[in-house]
Design a protein around this motif. Structure first.
Motif, PDB file in Angstrom:
ATOM      1  N   SER A  22      68.272 -53.956  38.908  1.00 51.82           N
ATOM      2  CA  SER A  22      68.519 -54.090  37.469  1.00 51.82           C
ATOM      3  C   SER A  22      68.408 -52.767  36.734  1.00 51.82           C
ATOM      4  N   HIS A  65      72.776 -62.291  42.771  1.00 48.49           N
ATOM      5  CA  HIS A  65      71.741 -62.904  41.925  1.00 48.49           C
ATOM      6  C   HIS A  65      71.139 -64.112  42.633  1.00 48.49           C
ATOM      7  N   GLU A 104      66.674 -59.951  32.709  1.00 47.12           N
ATOM      8  CA  GLU A 104      67.834 -59.816  31.822  1.00 47.12           C
ATOM      9  C   GLU A 104      67.472 -59.014  30.572  1.00 47.12           C
ATOM     10  N   GLN A 107      67.554 -55.426  31.529  1.00 49.34           N
ATOM     11  CA  GLN A 107      68.917 -54.901  31.627  1.00 49.34           C
ATOM     12  C   GLN A 107      69.492 -54.504  30.270  1.00 49.34           C
ATOM     13  N   SER A 108      68.983 -55.097  29.205  1.00 49.80           N
ATOM     14  CA  SER A 108      69.497 -54.755  27.877  1.00 49.80           C
ATOM     15  C   SER A 108      69.147 -53.312  27.492  1.00 49.80           C
ATOM     16  N   ARG A 113      74.786 -51.960  30.783  1.00 51.91           N
ATOM     17  CA  ARG A 113      74.327 -53.284  31.234  1.00 51.91           C
ATOM     18  C   ARG A 113      74.002 -54.119  30.011  1.00 51.91           C
ATOM     19  N   PRO A 115      72.265 -58.262  28.922  1.00 52.46           N
ATOM     20  CA  PRO A 115      71.704 -59.523  29.428  1.00 52.46           C
ATOM     21  C   PRO A 115      72.741 -60.634  29.381  1.00 52.46           C
ATOM     22  N   ASP A 119      73.507 -65.383  34.079  1.00 54.38           N
ATOM     23  CA  ASP A 119      72.757 -64.794  35.193  1.00 54.38           C
ATOM     24  C   ASP A 119      71.381 -65.434  35.333  1.00 54.38           C
ATOM     25  N   VAL A 120      70.735 -65.728  34.218  1.00 53.78           N
ATOM     26  CA  VAL A 120      69.437 -66.416  34.274  1.00 53.78           C
ATOM     27  C   VAL A 120      69.620 -67.784  34.930  1.00 53.78           C
TER      28      VAL A 120
END
Length: 154
Positions: A22, A65, A104, A107-108, A113, A115, A119-120
């Motif tokens: 990440s 993921h 996530e 990643q922000s 990248r 969120p 993906d969550v």
């Protein structure tokens, strides 16, 4: 090696691997999954359209993921079971979900990248699959041992 130490180490190593992946900027992350595409699907890529290639690229990223959170689910459920059996499913699921959300958010802050709720959800499904499968296997193994003990008594 002590079970607790093993599962703590496995859980932490998987979490560190997730953090490492990440922490890569968007370009590096994308090139990593493109490398997987080229290595394993080169014959498909020769005849694939740009949209098919993009679909495969997305599938590889999402499978990444699912897979790494599947591994996390196995490690976490076994770690939690070292401490308590009741509610292990709930605690393991919550830990994996919390880590997916924090991943996530992390990643922000990384270049290129962002969120993604999807993906969550994929991470959660991977974790739930692993947790459920692990508990099912444990249940089946216990049943088999009980049957073997019954046959030995007779």
């Amino acid at each position: 090696m002590n079970k607790k130490i093993f599962w703590w180490a496995a859980t932490i190593m998987i979490m560190l691997a997730i953090f490492y992946f990440s922490n890569q900027d968007g370009g590096r992350s994308s090139s990593m999954s493109e490398g997987i595409m080229e290595r394993f699907f080169s014959s498909f890529l020769e005849d694939a359209s740009a949209s098919q290639q993009e679909m495969l690229h997305t599938l590889i990223r999402k499978m990444g993921h699912f897979s790494i959170y599947f591994a996390l689910g196995i490690a976490v459920i076994n770690l939690i079971r070292c401490y308590r059996n009741d509610k292990a499913f709930i605690f393991s699921t919550l830990i994996c979900l919390a880590y997916a959300i924090s991943d996530e958010i992390h990643q922000s802050f990384i270049a290129e990248r962002s969120p993604a709720v999807t993906d969550v959800l994929i991470d959660l499904v991977g974790s739930l699959a692993a947790i459920s499968l692990t508990l099912l296997l444990i249940h089946l193994i216990k049943q088999r041992k009980q049957k073997q003990q019954l046959h030995q008594v007779k």
